[in-house]
Design a protein around this motif. Structure first.
Motif, PDB file in Angstrom:
ATOM      1  N   GLU A 142       9.383 -73.734 -18.802  1.00 51.22           N
ATOM      2  CA  GLU A 142       8.015 -73.491 -18.306  1.00 51.22           C
ATOM      3  C   GLU A 142       7.934 -72.056 -17.809  1.00 51.22           C
ATOM      4  OE1 GLU A 142       4.853 -74.807 -17.884  1.00 51.22           O
ATOM      5  OE2 GLU A 142       4.472 -73.002 -16.708  1.00 51.22           O
TER       6      GLU A 142
ATOM      7  N   SER B 290      -3.302 -79.367 -16.638  1.00 49.70           N
ATOM      8  CA  SER B 290      -2.744 -80.663 -16.218  1.00 49.70           C
ATOM      9  C   SER B 290      -2.735 -80.866 -14.709  1.00 49.70           C
ATOM     10  CB  SER B 290      -1.310 -80.814 -16.753  1.00 49.70           C
ATOM     11  OG  SER B 290      -1.289 -80.643 -18.146  1.00 49.70           O
TER      12      SER B 290
ATOM     13  N   ASN C 121      -7.121 -81.186 -13.419  1.00 55.01           N
ATOM     14  CA  ASN C 121      -8.033 -82.161 -14.013  1.00 55.01           C
ATOM     15  C   ASN C 121      -8.363 -83.301 -13.046  1.00 55.01           C
ATOM     16  OD1 ASN C 121      -5.850 -83.927 -14.114  1.00 55.01           O
ATOM     17  ND2 ASN C 121      -5.368 -83.453 -16.238  1.00 55.01           N
TER      18      ASN C 121
ATOM     19  N   LEU D 259      -7.870 -88.616 -14.897  1.00 52.42           N
ATOM     20  CA  LEU D 259      -8.407 -89.858 -15.466  1.00 52.42           C
ATOM     21  C   LEU D 259      -7.687 -90.220 -16.760  1.00 52.42           C
ATOM     22  CD1 LEU D 259     -12.217 -89.224 -14.907  1.00 52.42           C
ATOM     23  CD2 LEU D 259     -10.849 -91.050 -13.869  1.00 52.42           C
TER      24      LEU D 259
ATOM     25  N   GLY E 166      -7.888 -81.606 -25.814  1.00 51.08           N
ATOM     26  CA  GLY E 166      -9.225 -81.496 -25.226  1.00 51.08           C
ATOM     27  C   GLY E 166      -9.354 -82.250 -23.912  1.00 51.08           C
TER      28      GLY E 166
ATOM     29  N   THR F 274      -5.290 -88.400 -20.924  1.00 52.15           N
ATOM     30  CA  THR F 274      -5.359 -89.792 -21.375  1.00 52.15           C
ATOM     31  C   THR F 274      -4.353 -90.063 -22.487  1.00 52.15           C
ATOM     32  OG1 THR F 274      -7.721 -89.800 -20.873  1.00 52.15           O
ATOM     33  CG2 THR F 274      -6.926 -91.497 -22.417  1.00 52.15           C
TER      34      THR F 274
HETATM   35  C1  LIG Z   1     -10.949 -79.375 -15.253  1.00 50.61           C
HETATM   36  C2  LIG Z   1     -10.323 -80.295 -16.257  1.00 50.61           C
HETATM   37  C3  LIG Z   1     -10.496 -81.676 -16.131  1.00 50.61           C
HETATM   38  C4  LIG Z   1      -9.904 -82.526 -17.052  1.00 50.61           C
HETATM   39  N1  LIG Z   1      -9.926 -83.881 -16.840  1.00 50.61           N
HETATM   40  C5  LIG Z   1      -9.233 -84.705 -17.668  1.00 50.61           C
HETATM   41  C6  LIG Z   1      -9.133 -86.083 -17.392  1.00 50.61           C
HETATM   42  O1  LIG Z   1      -9.549 -86.563 -16.349  1.00 50.61           O
HETATM   43  N2  LIG Z   1      -8.532 -86.883 -18.310  1.00 50.61           N
HETATM   44  C7  LIG Z   1      -8.010 -86.379 -19.463  1.00 50.61           C
HETATM   45  O2  LIG Z   1      -7.539 -87.155 -20.288  1.00 50.61           O
HETATM   46  N3  LIG Z   1      -7.969 -85.058 -19.685  1.00 50.61           N
HETATM   47  C8  LIG Z   1      -8.571 -84.210 -18.830  1.00 50.61           C
HETATM   48  N4  LIG Z   1      -8.566 -82.872 -19.048  1.00 50.61           N
HETATM   49  C9  LIG Z   1      -7.815 -82.361 -20.187  1.00 50.61           C
HETATM   50  C10 LIG Z   1      -6.331 -82.322 -19.873  1.00 50.61           C
HETATM   51  O3  LIG Z   1      -6.119 -81.878 -18.560  1.00 50.61           O
HETATM   52  C11 LIG Z   1      -5.634 -81.408 -20.881  1.00 50.61           C
HETATM   53  O4  LIG Z   1      -5.938 -81.808 -22.196  1.00 50.61           O
HETATM   54  C12 LIG Z   1      -4.128 -81.473 -20.687  1.00 50.61           C
HETATM   55  O5  LIG Z   1      -3.792 -81.264 -19.344  1.00 50.61           O
HETATM   56  C13 LIG Z   1      -3.447 -80.440 -21.567  1.00 50.61           C
HETATM   57  O6  LIG Z   1      -2.080 -80.496 -21.287  1.00 50.61           O
HETATM   58  P1  LIG Z   1      -1.087 -79.432 -21.903  1.00 50.61           P
HETATM   59  O7  LIG Z   1       0.257 -79.779 -21.443  1.00 50.61           O
HETATM   60  O8  LIG Z   1      -1.355 -79.297 -23.368  1.00 50.61           O
HETATM   61  O9  LIG Z   1      -1.597 -78.046 -21.319  1.00 50.61           O
HETATM   62  P2  LIG Z   1      -1.370 -77.309 -19.848  1.00 50.61           P
HETATM   63  O10 LIG Z   1      -1.591 -78.262 -18.784  1.00 50.61           O
HETATM   64  O11 LIG Z   1      -2.194 -76.113 -19.970  1.00 50.61           O
HETATM   65  O12 LIG Z   1       0.168 -76.976 -19.894  1.00 50.61           O
HETATM   66  C14 LIG Z   1       0.695 -75.985 -20.739  1.00 50.61           C
HETATM   67  C15 LIG Z   1       1.895 -75.383 -20.026  1.00 50.61           C
HETATM   68  O13 LIG Z   1       2.575 -74.523 -20.922  1.00 50.61           O
HETATM   69  C16 LIG Z   1       3.021 -73.413 -20.194  1.00 50.61           C
HETATM   70  N5  LIG Z   1       3.216 -72.300 -21.137  1.00 50.61           N
HETATM   71  C17 LIG Z   1       2.269 -71.696 -21.889  1.00 50.61           C
HETATM   72  N6  LIG Z   1       2.817 -70.734 -22.651  1.00 50.61           N
HETATM   73  C18 LIG Z   1       4.147 -70.745 -22.381  1.00 50.61           C
HETATM   74  C19 LIG Z   1       5.242 -69.956 -22.859  1.00 50.61           C
HETATM   75  N7  LIG Z   1       5.081 -68.996 -23.756  1.00 50.61           N
HETATM   76  N8  LIG Z   1       6.474 -70.224 -22.369  1.00 50.61           N
HETATM   77  C20 LIG Z   1       6.666 -71.210 -21.438  1.00 50.61           C
HETATM   78  N9  LIG Z   1       5.659 -71.966 -20.958  1.00 50.61           N
HETATM   79  C21 LIG Z   1       4.411 -71.731 -21.433  1.00 50.61           C
HETATM   80  C22 LIG Z   1       1.906 -73.137 -19.208  1.00 50.61           C
HETATM   81  O14 LIG Z   1       2.336 -72.353 -18.107  1.00 50.61           O
HETATM   82  C23 LIG Z   1       1.500 -74.549 -18.823  1.00 50.61           C
HETATM   83  O15 LIG Z   1       2.183 -75.011 -17.673  1.00 50.61           O
HETATM   84  C24 LIG Z   1      -9.159 -81.988 -18.137  1.00 50.61           C
HETATM   85  C25 LIG Z   1      -8.989 -80.611 -18.256  1.00 50.61           C
HETATM   86  C26 LIG Z   1      -9.557 -79.761 -17.315  1.00 50.61           C
HETATM   87  C27 LIG Z   1      -9.354 -78.283 -17.460  1.00 50.61           C
END
Ligand SMILES: Cc1cc2nc3c(=O)[nH]c(=O)nc-3n(C[C@H](O)[C@H](O)[C@H](O)COP(=O)(O)OP(=O)(O)OC[C@H]3O[C@@H](n4cnc5c(N)ncnc54)[C@H](O)[C@@H]3O)c2cc1C
Length: 372
Positions: free
Chosen positions: A31, A40, A43, A46, A352, A357
């Motif tokens: 990370e 993550s 949000n 939910l 998205g 979820t």
């Molecule tokens: C305000 C908000 C409300 C939401 N509510 C909901 C909800 O209630 N229910 C639901 O189902 N979804 C919800 N979502 C969507 C959901 O939060 C996201 O789809 C999900 O969290 C995405 O997870 P992720 O791990 O792909 O991305 P992230 O949470 O963005 O994690 C990506 C990680 O990768 C790391 N990273 C990036 N590039 C590098 C690199 N080069 N080297 C090392 N580490 C790196 C980042 O630092 C980060 O920690 C919401 C989103 C938002 C913004």
């Protein structure tokens, strides 16, 4: 023991780490930040089955919901199968949620129509002015503030799991020895399999691999209130949510009438989940055109408070915190984006507004492709 590298400590990367560790892989989890601070942890937390598109997306959400229940029983993440109520504030909205409760897959989703008296019996705090609600018993919630840390605590029970924060991957390559990533100082990790789960970080070394992927970023504004002083047993939504969630696209949405000006301008709905400390996380707005403004606007919060006051029949607690967040969203029929960029190396993103979820089921689909 075969090795897996996970890049990204968000919920998608962390669920990949769990599913891979449970299958028997040695997992190294990288990370870039000291602690993940992206979508993550910003949000609602939910696990929202109710709005999922009929067919494959609903099936994936139900599979994820079942995995969440299992993981929630092993890790301190505040998982609760609390369900949700989508509140109809007018008779017309009530007609639409009645239709929703008769959809062919309504039973699968756990839908049940409740009039105002039945709603009030379940949620005595909702003493306001509304016609009834659509209950969804498959919806659930977790605590974003506990989630990733709680899951990593659980991962510590796998001796071959290693968490490496403050490692920003800047390069990836594949050769006859496997898949390799490195940071700016040349530190390198290698493994047979790799999942790049960088969320909305579409640029940098990932950009060339995502070149033609149908992805966009979406920015949301959020808030949390002071404690309610009572316990809600469900998460809540207003009927504007019916306009956005694909589950409801074939209903008589015209009956909902025109959306309020502010809700239209900010592409809003009310979603509300009570945190374990009694406060309420509320939102949300949607902004699709980059560059984003990064301004926190007052008008959407006034709108949300107005809707809440009407549903609760009283002045709800003041807003104490505001923040925004950005997620990566697939803009095609693909539920999320997975691309195999080299043998055993996958990019996974684009979940998205349903990324939390679906996370465990998305991870399961990747890990199923890796053999021990
Ligand atoms: C305000 C908000 C409300 C939401 N509510 C909901 C909800 O209630 N229910 C639901 O189902 N979804 C919800 N979502 C969507 C959901 O939060 C996201 O789809 C999900 O969290 C995405 O997870 P992720 O791990 O792909 O991305 P992230 O949470 O963005 O994690 C990506 C990680 O990768 C790391 N990273 C990036 N590039 C590098 C690199 N080069 N080297 C090392 N580490 C790196 C980042 O630092 C980060 O920690 C919401 C989103 C938002 C913004």
């Amino acid at each position: 023991m075969k090795r897996v590298l996970i890049v990204g400590g968000g919920i998608i990367g962390t669920m990949h780490a769990i599913l891979a560790a449970e299958k028997g892989f040695a997992v190294t989890h990288l990370e870039r930040d000291m602690k993940p601070q992206s979508a993550s942890v910003r949000n609602f937390g939910l696990i929202w089955v109710s709005g999922r598109r009929a067919g494959g997306e609903l099936d994936l959400a139900l599979r994820a919901r079942s995995l969440w229940a299992t993981i929630g029983s092993c890790a301190e993440i505040g998982f609760r199968a609390n369900g949700s109520l989508t509140i109809a504030q007018s008779e017309n909205e009530y007609t639409v949620i009645q239709e929703a409760a008769s959809m062919p897959d309504a039973q699968k989703r756990g839908f049940r129509i409740l009039n105002r008296i039945q709603t009030l019996a379940l949620e005595p705090e909702l003493a306001g002015n509304y016609a009834g609600s659509l209950q969804c018993t498959t919806d659930a919630a977790v605590e974003p503030a506990l989630l990733l840390g709680g899951l990593r605590e659980y991962l510590k029970s796998f001796p071959e799991y290693t968490w490496i924060p403050e490692f920003e991957v800047v390069d990836f390559y594949h050769d006859e020895n496997g898949n390799h990533v490195s940071d700016i100082s040349g530190r390198r990790y290698s493994a047979e399999y790799i999942a790049l789960c960088a969320g909305a970080a579409h640029k940098g070394f990932i950009e060339s691999f995502l070149e033609k992927a149908p992805l966009r970023k979406v920015r949301l504004q959020m808030a949390s209130t002071a404690p309610l002083g009572a316990t809600l047993s469900h998460s809540l939504a207003d009927a504007d949510s019916l306009r956005y969630y694909p589950a409801f696209k074939d209903l008589s949405l015209a009956l909902l009438g025109a959306q309020s000006e502010i809700a239209t301008q900010f592409k809003m709905q009310l979603l509300l989940v009570q945190r374990l400390d009694g406060s309420m996380t509320i939102g949300d707005t949607h902004e699709y055109i980059e560059p984003f403004t990064h301004e926190i606007d007052e008008a959407p919060y006034d709108h949300l408070r107005g809707v809440m006051n009407n549903i609760f029949g009283r002045e709800v607690p003041r807003i104490e915190k505001r923040w925004d967040g950005v997620y990566s969203q697939s803009t095609s029929e693909e539920i999320y984006i997975r691309r195999e960029i080299a043998p055993g190396a996958h990019i996974v993103t684009g979940g998205g507004g349903r990324g939390n979820t679906l996370a465990p089921a998305i991870a399961e689909e990747t890990v199923e492709q890796w053999s021990l």
